[in-house]
Design a protein around this motif. Sequence first.
Motif, PDB file in Angstrom:
ATOM      1  N   THR A 128     -16.254 -11.338  -5.056  1.00 30.92           N
ATOM      2  CA  THR A 128     -16.976 -10.932  -3.847  1.00 30.92           C
ATOM      3  C   THR A 128     -17.528  -9.513  -3.954  1.00 30.92           C
ATOM      4  O   THR A 128     -18.653  -9.239  -3.529  1.00 30.92           O
ATOM      5  CB  THR A 128     -16.042 -11.044  -2.626  1.00 30.92           C
ATOM      6  OG1 THR A 128     -15.531 -12.378  -2.538  1.00 30.92           O
ATOM      7  CG2 THR A 128     -16.782 -10.703  -1.345  1.00 30.92           C
ATOM      8  N   ILE A 129     -16.743  -8.606  -4.549  1.00 26.93           N
ATOM      9  CA  ILE A 129     -17.124  -7.195  -4.563  1.00 26.93           C
ATOM     10  C   ILE A 129     -18.076  -6.865  -5.711  1.00 26.93           C
ATOM     11  O   ILE A 129     -19.026  -6.090  -5.537  1.00 26.93           O
ATOM     12  CB  ILE A 129     -15.870  -6.310  -4.638  1.00 26.93           C
ATOM     13  CG1 ILE A 129     -15.014  -6.506  -3.378  1.00 26.93           C
ATOM     14  CG2 ILE A 129     -16.239  -4.838  -4.792  1.00 26.93           C
ATOM     15  CD1 ILE A 129     -13.667  -5.813  -3.432  1.00 26.93           C
ATOM     16  N   ARG A 133     -22.467  -9.136  -5.885  1.00 30.87           N
ATOM     17  CA  ARG A 133     -23.343  -8.047  -5.476  1.00 30.87           C
ATOM     18  C   ARG A 133     -24.577  -7.935  -6.379  1.00 30.87           C
ATOM     19  O   ARG A 133     -25.573  -7.340  -5.985  1.00 30.87           O
ATOM     20  CB  ARG A 133     -22.575  -6.725  -5.498  1.00 30.87           C
ATOM     21  CG  ARG A 133     -21.477  -6.627  -4.445  1.00 30.87           C
ATOM     22  CD  ARG A 133     -22.052  -6.537  -3.042  1.00 30.87           C
ATOM     23  NE  ARG A 133     -21.028  -6.489  -2.017  1.00 30.87           N
ATOM     24  CZ  ARG A 133     -20.454  -5.367  -1.595  1.00 30.87           C
ATOM     25  NH1 ARG A 133     -20.798  -4.200  -2.134  1.00 30.87           N
ATOM     26  NH2 ARG A 133     -19.535  -5.412  -0.650  1.00 30.87           N
ATOM     27  N   LYS A 134     -24.509  -8.481  -7.588  1.00 29.89           N
ATOM     28  CA  LYS A 134     -25.656  -8.455  -8.493  1.00 29.89           C
ATOM     29  C   LYS A 134     -26.728  -9.420  -7.999  1.00 29.89           C
ATOM     30  O   LYS A 134     -26.430 -10.526  -7.539  1.00 29.89           O
ATOM     31  CB  LYS A 134     -25.221  -8.851  -9.904  1.00 29.89           C
ATOM     32  CG  LYS A 134     -24.091  -7.988 -10.463  1.00 29.89           C
ATOM     33  CD  LYS A 134     -24.532  -6.567 -10.729  1.00 29.89           C
ATOM     34  CE  LYS A 134     -23.414  -5.750 -11.365  1.00 29.89           C
ATOM     35  NZ  LYS A 134     -23.816  -4.350 -11.620  1.00 29.89           N
ATOM     36  N   ASP A 135     -27.990  -8.995  -8.133  1.00 37.11           N
ATOM     37  CA  ASP A 135     -29.093  -9.803  -7.615  1.00 37.11           C
ATOM     38  C   ASP A 135     -29.215 -11.131  -8.326  1.00 37.11           C
ATOM     39  O   ASP A 135     -29.540 -12.154  -7.722  1.00 37.11           O
ATOM     40  CB  ASP A 135     -30.409  -9.023  -7.741  1.00 37.11           C
ATOM     41  CG  ASP A 135     -30.432  -7.791  -6.844  1.00 37.11           C
ATOM     42  OD1 ASP A 135     -29.703  -7.796  -5.833  1.00 37.11           O
ATOM     43  OD2 ASP A 135     -31.166  -6.830  -7.172  1.00 37.11           O
TER      44      ASP A 135
END
Length: 575
Positions: A128-129, A133-135
């Motif tokens: 999740t963190i 977070r990477k596109d």
Amino acid sequence: MSSSRMDMKTITRQMFRTCNKLFSRKTPNDERDVVEAHPSNIETAAHMENIQHLPSLARPPSVEAVRERNHHGGGWLLSGIICVNILILGCALVSGSAFNSVAITAVHRQIFLIILLLLTIIWMLFYTIFTFRKDEAGLYKDSHAGPVWLRAGLVLFGLLSLIMDIFKIANYVGYLHCDSAVKVAFPVVQAVFLFVQTYFLWIHAKDCVQLHKNFTRCGLTLTLSTNLVLWMAAVTEESVHQTEIFENITGSMYRASYGYDKCKCSHSACDTFKEAFYYLYPFNIEYSLFASAMAYVMWKNVGRVVDHAHHVKFRPKDVCLGPVAGLLLVVAGLATFIVYEVGVLQEEQKKRNKALLIHFIMNVVIVSLMSVSTVVGCAIYRLDQREHVSEKNPTRSLDVGLLVGASMGQFIISYFTIVAVVATGAKGYLNGLNLAWAILTVVQLGLQNYFIIEGLHREPFHVMQEAALHTNAHAVQDHMEMSVVTESNKPRNFLASNLSWKRRVLKEVCAFLLLANIILWIMPAFGARPQFDHSIETKFYKFTMWAAIVNIGLPFGIFYRMHSVASLFEVYLIA
């Protein structure tokens, strides 16, 4: 003479042009384009050539309805090995703690589960963190995975499981002065796990991960195997507890974990909490299975490229008879279930037999009505012109596999009952009703499996309607002189009138079967054990063998009913 020479030259030129056209297959316009190559045309061609040689990252990949990428590397193999090893080790520890309270105790099992829970929590937080977070990690979503009703069910079962853990903590605290603190730590860690996993699956159930694929596969198989081990532990403890109630077996895991002979509770509410959390075990069992199924679909979707699909809306106003009949069946089933639960605890044999009679009759009525309604639904499929879906879908494949696999548990119990009753002569009304219930259950399971699988593989009605309207749009364009509004409405109204009665019948059948499966899930999940209350099978197979058959087959039968509810809801939406 000069004129003849000019004619010959003209004829020769025409012959050469004709030969060039035949061999080159170019039109006069093409010849003109080649001869009169404008600088702008040359530049355009150069630009097109450069565009074709750009890296694949510069443009999105062209995909059809659903297409999977080629899976390279050892991520699949490694994740599979991790899952198998955790499951086998967990099965050994759960079995050992259930039947051997000396060498392997409940504390050893709970320590193993705490380690699994902590590792799974750490991975879900990492995903999740960091990963998500990477596109490029979440470019694609599988619209079929994790529908909102499935996630809502996960939240509901997770909430009830959280309440169960609170009751466990309150109960185990009373034994801290004389028992291990691990028994308090386990429900605390499990409560945190429930919160983190429910949030994780609600947000990421549709993800088709494109980053850290091998690590993500291993994390998802860790999540899958952790939930399955939790399911095995809960099923084993609940089954042994139910067997203990009816046959008064000593030395069970439950008594070993509490230590009745040596350890006494320090507060008076222990018995209340103990009874309360056992009633919540069915919800915890279903939560683990829901989470396992969603984790498996996520694992299959790692590296997968999908297009956005149509979303189907739930419209309860489309049906009336099915839900009403189903609700009446649920109310009647609950009433007879309460009478049965009270009656079988009586010491007088006549009252016990009367309770069994009511329970058998109610179940025979339920499965008979379900069989009839399923036959009606299967007949509609024969009249239906919808095509079968050919695209590959991990969610649908998992639904079918779980449906067929889970039904084997109820098939096993039913066939063992049929053999026992027939072999002993089927004397008495209770034996006759028990035999009829077993035979009708086999028939109902087969019909319902066919109905659900066929419905899941049919093209949704709204897709067929859009295709028909698209086809009729060309005919409307050919007659522009007529009223556009009138002509465009005719195909829609004609199609709706043709499909409305089929759709209505299928929705009514799905709604009725859905509610009927709910009551068939409630009764065994909350303690109905006619397999032990009626002694014909116990006498025929002996208690040890029959208890093993029931304790293995019944959990799968309970899961089959809940999974059928989910699958029937999906068929309802498709219809």
